[in-house]
Each structure stands twice: as structure tokens, then as C-alpha cells.
Design a protein around this motif. Structure first.
Motif, mmCIF file in Angstrom:
data_model
loop_
_atom_site.group_PDB
_atom_site.id
_atom_site.type_symbol
_atom_site.label_atom_id
_atom_site.label_comp_id
_atom_site.label_asym_id
_atom_site.label_seq_id
_atom_site.Cartn_x
_atom_site.Cartn_y
_atom_site.Cartn_z
ATOM 1 N N LEU A 1 0.824 -1.210 0.000
ATOM 2 C CA LEU A 1 0.000 0.000 0.000
ATOM 3 C C LEU A 1 0.860 1.263 0.000
ATOM 4 C CD1 LEU A 1 -2.756 -1.079 2.564
ATOM 5 C CD2 LEU A 1 -3.054 -0.746 0.099
ATOM 6 N N ARG A 2 2.032 1.198 0.641
ATOM 7 C CA ARG A 2 2.925 2.358 0.733
ATOM 8 C C ARG A 2 3.799 2.548 -0.509
ATOM 9 N NH1 ARG A 2 6.738 1.089 4.718
ATOM 10 N NH2 ARG A 2 7.499 3.215 4.550
ATOM 11 N N THR A 3 3.855 1.553 -1.366
ATOM 12 C CA THR A 3 4.721 1.645 -2.534
ATOM 13 C C THR A 3 4.247 2.756 -3.466
ATOM 14 O OG1 THR A 3 5.269 -0.715 -2.442
ATOM 15 C CG2 THR A 3 5.602 0.392 -4.553
ATOM 16 N N PRO A 4 5.151 3.642 -3.904
ATOM 17 C CA PRO A 4 4.733 4.759 -4.766
ATOM 18 C C PRO A 4 4.100 4.271 -6.061
ATOM 19 C CG PRO A 4 6.976 5.082 -3.952
ATOM 20 C CD PRO A 4 6.588 3.694 -3.584
ATOM 21 N N ARG A 5 3.072 4.989 -6.503
ATOM 22 C CA ARG A 5 2.455 4.778 -7.809
ATOM 23 C C ARG A 5 2.794 5.994 -8.667
ATOM 24 N NH1 ARG A 5 1.482 0.899 -4.055
ATOM 25 N NH2 ARG A 5 -0.191 -0.529 -4.653
ATOM 26 N N TYR A 6 3.213 5.740 -9.894
ATOM 27 C CA TYR A 6 3.681 6.824 -10.748
ATOM 28 C C TYR A 6 2.684 7.077 -11.869
ATOM 29 C CZ TYR A 6 7.975 6.145 -8.133
ATOM 30 O OH TYR A 6 8.893 6.043 -7.117
ATOM 31 N N ASN A 7 2.058 8.242 -11.822
ATOM 32 C CA ASN A 7 1.072 8.637 -12.809
ATOM 33 C C ASN A 7 1.765 9.187 -14.056
ATOM 34 O OD1 ASN A 7 -0.772 10.599 -14.186
ATOM 35 N ND2 ASN A 7 -2.204 9.852 -12.635
ATOM 36 N N PRO A 8 1.371 8.747 -15.262
ATOM 37 C CA PRO A 8 2.027 9.249 -16.476
ATOM 38 C C PRO A 8 1.986 10.769 -16.605
ATOM 39 C CG PRO A 8 0.663 7.350 -16.996
ATOM 40 C CD PRO A 8 0.378 7.692 -15.569
ATOM 41 N N LEU A 9 0.899 11.405 -16.152
ATOM 42 C CA LEU A 9 0.830 12.862 -16.209
ATOM 43 C C LEU A 9 1.880 13.497 -15.302
ATOM 44 C CD1 LEU A 9 -3.048 13.384 -16.152
ATOM 45 C CD2 LEU A 9 -1.510 13.640 -18.115
ATOM 46 N N ASP A 10 2.043 12.922 -14.099
ATOM 47 C CA ASP A 10 3.056 13.450 -13.182
ATOM 48 C C ASP A 10 4.463 13.235 -13.738
ATOM 49 O OD1 ASP A 10 1.081 14.215 -11.396
ATOM 50 O OD2 ASP A 10 1.160 12.322 -10.282
ATOM 51 N N LEU A 11 4.701 12.037 -14.309
ATOM 52 C CA LEU A 11 6.022 11.762 -14.876
ATOM 53 C C LEU A 11 6.358 12.777 -15.965
ATOM 54 C CD1 LEU A 11 5.822 7.864 -15.223
ATOM 55 C CD2 LEU A 11 7.187 9.124 -13.573
ATOM 56 N N ASN B 1 5.098 15.871 -16.334
ATOM 57 C CA ASN B 1 5.322 17.198 -15.754
ATOM 58 C C ASN B 1 6.607 17.278 -14.949
ATOM 59 O OD1 ASN B 1 3.004 18.425 -16.803
ATOM 60 N ND2 ASN B 1 1.722 17.599 -15.163
ATOM 61 N N ASP B 2 6.967 16.169 -14.279
ATOM 62 C CA ASP B 2 8.217 16.137 -13.517
ATOM 63 C C ASP B 2 9.437 15.989 -14.432
ATOM 64 O OD1 ASP B 2 6.712 16.288 -11.225
ATOM 65 O OD2 ASP B 2 6.891 14.155 -10.721
ATOM 66 N N ASN B 3 9.188 15.559 -15.679
ATOM 67 C CA ASN B 3 10.283 15.320 -16.631
ATOM 68 C C ASN B 3 11.239 14.246 -16.102
ATOM 69 O OD1 ASN B 3 11.651 15.678 -19.049
ATOM 70 N ND2 ASN B 3 12.966 17.298 -18.246
ATOM 71 N N LYS B 4 10.644 13.170 -15.587
ATOM 72 C CA LYS B 4 11.418 12.048 -15.052
ATOM 73 C C LYS B 4 10.827 10.744 -15.579
ATOM 74 C CE LYS B 4 12.405 14.518 -10.710
ATOM 75 N NZ LYS B 4 12.252 14.489 -9.226
ATOM 76 N N SER B 5 11.608 9.660 -15.475
ATOM 77 C CA SER B 5 11.165 8.355 -15.951
ATOM 78 C C SER B 5 11.342 7.303 -14.866
ATOM 79 C CB SER B 5 11.962 7.922 -17.190
ATOM 80 O OG SER B 5 11.831 8.858 -18.235
ATOM 81 N N VAL B 6 10.467 6.311 -14.867
ATOM 82 C CA VAL B 6 10.592 5.149 -14.000
ATOM 83 C C VAL B 6 10.607 3.915 -14.893
ATOM 84 C CG1 VAL B 6 9.576 3.799 -12.127
ATOM 85 C CG2 VAL B 6 9.401 6.303 -12.105
ATOM 86 N N LEU B 7 11.649 3.111 -14.756
ATOM 87 C CA LEU B 7 11.787 1.893 -15.549
ATOM 88 C C LEU B 7 11.984 0.715 -14.603
ATOM 89 C CD1 LEU B 7 14.062 4.210 -16.920
ATOM 90 C CD2 LEU B 7 13.237 2.867 -18.840
ATOM 91 N N ALA B 8 11.523 -0.460 -14.998
ATOM 92 C CA ALA B 8 11.632 -1.632 -14.133
ATOM 93 C C ALA B 8 11.752 -2.888 -14.994
ATOM 94 C CB ALA B 8 10.416 -1.726 -13.214
ATOM 95 N N PHE B 9 12.361 -3.913 -14.434
ATOM 96 C CA PHE B 9 12.516 -5.155 -15.206
ATOM 97 C C PHE B 9 12.824 -6.314 -14.272
ATOM 98 C CE2 PHE B 9 16.793 -3.766 -14.500
ATOM 99 C CZ PHE B 9 17.593 -4.894 -14.532
ATOM 100 N N ASN B 10 12.669 -7.521 -14.812
ATOM 101 C CA ASN B 10 13.063 -8.764 -14.158
ATOM 102 C C ASN B 10 13.788 -9.582 -15.215
ATOM 103 O OD1 ASN B 10 13.150 -11.487 -13.279
ATOM 104 N ND2 ASN B 10 11.407 -11.167 -11.919
#
Length: 343
Positions: free
Chosen positions: A262-272, A274-283
Motif C-alpha cells: 500500500l505504501r509503494t509509490p504509484r507513478y502517474n504518467p501525467l506526473d512523470l 510534468n516532472d520530466n522524469k522516468s521510471v523503468l523496471a525489469f526482471n
């Protein structure tokens, strides 16, 4: 042959070292006499029953293990590869905790120059992970500020070394004072010991403009702040959620897991945007069909080994009979570098 088998999810008592018939290599496969098998934190998650790709590709029972080293025992029909007796190391999608393992030929490589068998067994999983994170996802450039969490651990150590090869300024984070020297020896330009100093205040002082790349396998403990401390156009690369898992006992705390989820951040595409940042993930375990990536990555990594730019990871070995001790040590968070089982 002997192999570690897990028949159902649970704690360390689920790790059973059993006798099984020797496998026979099929067409396109190589049978490896395993002398050492790398131990990764993902193996612990497999044992707990929480590793999704293990459920998808294998189910129960399962033998964990993503990497092995030893000698070629035999080639399957119509298979080209190193001759029997040749020293090799290999990557596996599970099944590595065994004294004999059949591996697709394109996943088997000559033992790296200057590496012991145990060092080679501890090499591919962490360095392939680090390479994919830095060069494919983050697309690092010389001069970038790179923040590496768990900088003295398996993947963290590889990230520090490869970050320096890429010409980046690497800031390592460690969780205990005895790990500071390890991260510095690997080439980190600065090391933050979060056990004795405020992590984010020091991180901000070391890179006031923010970090171009932050590499984070901690999960909820640091994800939010890792994102906040990115520079404009910065990238947060996520490859694990270790702080959600137990440090002792070997079993997940389901209440803690739920709260951390529940505490894990959720990243909204609109916020990303506007923030001009990226979140990437992989396994990495979902990328085994990409033979092209494996070939490209290993060619680069083995070339850097030949040039002396990559050093063998520090490895602590456990006999296969002590596999539970290896998992217990890894989950405890006090280890440095890699662990390996010996057969």
C-alpha cells in the motif's frame, strides 16, 4: 546427481538436497558438471513462493538457481560448443542448484580469464542485470551522476564497476560500515553509509542538481526519495523490492507485505511528464528468449574482463549441504558481494 529441490513455499526447511537421475542433454543442449552455483536474492523469493516467473515457467517442485560454473560433461545431438572437460560458466532460468545441469548451448560460455569457478558462478546474473539496467534502460553517458543502492552487494557491486566503465560519477549507498571500503575499492566516487549518516541529506549534498540515474532494489524504503532526488530527465530504475522481505525467519510477514504494498509509490504518467522524469523496471528472468541481448551483453562483459576493467566479484562459498545457511546469510543483509554453493 544431487540437486536442491523445493516442493512447496516456506522457510529454509523447504530446501531439500536430493539424489536424482543424471539428466541427458537434448539437441542444442550442453550438460555441465557443476562445481559451483551462484546464489541470488531472487532464489530466496522463489523459495517463499513469491517469484512470479518461477510460477509461470516451472511451478512446484522447483530447483532454484540462475547461474553455474564447472566443466562440460557432454554435448547433446547436433550441438556445437566447448569440448567435454572444458571449463565453462552458464546462465539458467532456474535449475542451477544441481551437480549436473542441462543448459541451452547459447547460454554456455568459456570460463572468464582470471576467474575461479566460484567467481564465475557468481558473475552472470548480477552483471547481466547491471548491464541491462545501465546501458539498455538508463542509457548512461559519461559524466552522469549515478546513485547505486546496496553498492557492496551482488548487483550493486556490478553497477558500481559498470558505471565507472561508462564514465559516470557513481555514488554508492551501503547499509553497514564494513561495506564502505568494498564499495570504494570497486570505484565508487563517494559512499554513503546510511547506518551512521542521513542518507538523503548526504545524497543531496553530493549531487545538488540531482541524479541522472538512481538504481533501486530496496522497494518502499527508498523508492519515493530516489525519485525525488532525480535531476531533470532523470531515470529511476527498479529491479527489486528487498525491504518488503524478512531479514530473518525465512517467511514473509504478510501484514508487513500488505502495508508495504500500500505504501509503494504509484507513478502517474501525467506526473512523470510534468516532472520530466522516468521510471523503468525489469526482471531478467523474463528476458531469456532474447538471445540477441544475451550475446550482446556477454560479448561486452567478457571483453571488459579480458581488458582487466572488470574484476571478479568477492564470493563466499557454502557446500550444497548448507544451502539453508546461504539463504539465511543473504536474507540477513550482512553479506558482501556474491554467495555460491559448491558441489
Amino acid at each position: 546427481m544431487r540437486k536442491v529441490v523445493i516442493h512447496g513455499p516456506g522457510s529454509y526447511d523447504r530446501l531439500k538436497l536430493e539424489e536424482h537421475p543424471d539428466p541427458s542433454p537434448g539437441p542444442g543442449e550442453i550438460l555441465v558438471d557443476v562445481e559451483a552455483a551462484g546464489v541470488n536474492y531472487a532464489d530466496c523469493i522463489v523459495r517463499m513462493g513469491l517469484y512470479e516467473s518461477a510460477k509461470k515457467y516451472v511451478g512446484w517442485p522447483i530447483t532454484p538457481g540462475f547461474e553455474v560454473a564447472g566443466k562440460v560433461a557432454a554435448l547433446g545431438p547436433n550441438t556445437e560448443g566447448p569440448a567435454p572437460g572444458a571449463p565453462v560458466f552458464a546462465v539458467t532460468r532456474f535449475g542451477g542448484y544441481g551437480s549436473r545441469v542441462c543448459v541451452p548451448a547459447h547460454q554456455v560460455f568459456p570460463l572468464p580469464k582470471g576467474f575461479s569457478v566460484a567467481e564465475a558462478a557468481g558473475f552472470p546474473a548480477v552483471f547481466l542485470t547491471a548491464y541491462h539496467a545501465l546501458f539498455d534502460l538508463a542509457n548512461v553517458r559519461p559524466g552522469m551522476n549515478v546513485l547505486v543502492h546496496s553498492a557492496a552487494g551482488g548487483v550493486g557491486s556490478a553497477l558500481v564497476e559498470l558505471g565507472k566503465i561508462a564514465g559516470c560519477r557513481v555514488i554508492g549507498v551501503v547499509g553497514a560500515s564494513h561495506k564502505v571500503a568494498v564499495a570504494r575499492k570497486l570505484g565508487a566516487d563517494a559512499v554513503i553509509d546510511k547506518s551512521v549518516e542521513p542518507l538523503w541529506a548526504v545524497a543531496e549534498r553530493l549531487a545538488p542538481e540531482g541524479y541522472d540515474v538512481a538504481l533501486d532494489a530496496n522497494g518502499v524504503e527508498t523508492l519515493g526519495q530516489s525519485y525525488r532526488h532525480l535531476a531533470p530527465s532523470g531515470k529511476l530504475v527498479v529491479y527489486g523490492f528487498h525491504t518488503m522481505m524478512p531479514r530473518k525467519g525465512g517467511r514473509p510477514n504478510w501484514i508487513k507485505l500488505a502495508v508495504d504494498w500500500l505504501r509503494t509509490p504509484r507513478y502517474n504518467p501525467l506526473d512523470l511528464t510534468n516532472d520530466n522524469k522516468s521510471v523503468l523496471a525489469f526482471n531478467l528472468s523474463y528476458l531469456f528468449h532474447r538471445e540477441d541481448l544475451l550475446r550482446e551483453y556477454m560479448t561486452k562483459l567478457l571483453g571488459w574482463i579480458d581488458e582487466g576493467r572488470i574484476t571478479p566479484p568477492p564470493v563466499t562459498t557454502f557446500p550444497a549441504e548448507r544451502v539453508a545457511d546461504a539463504h539465511r546469510a543473504l536474507e540477513g543483509g550482512g553479506t558482501v558481494g556474491k554467495l555460491a554453493l559448491t558441489f
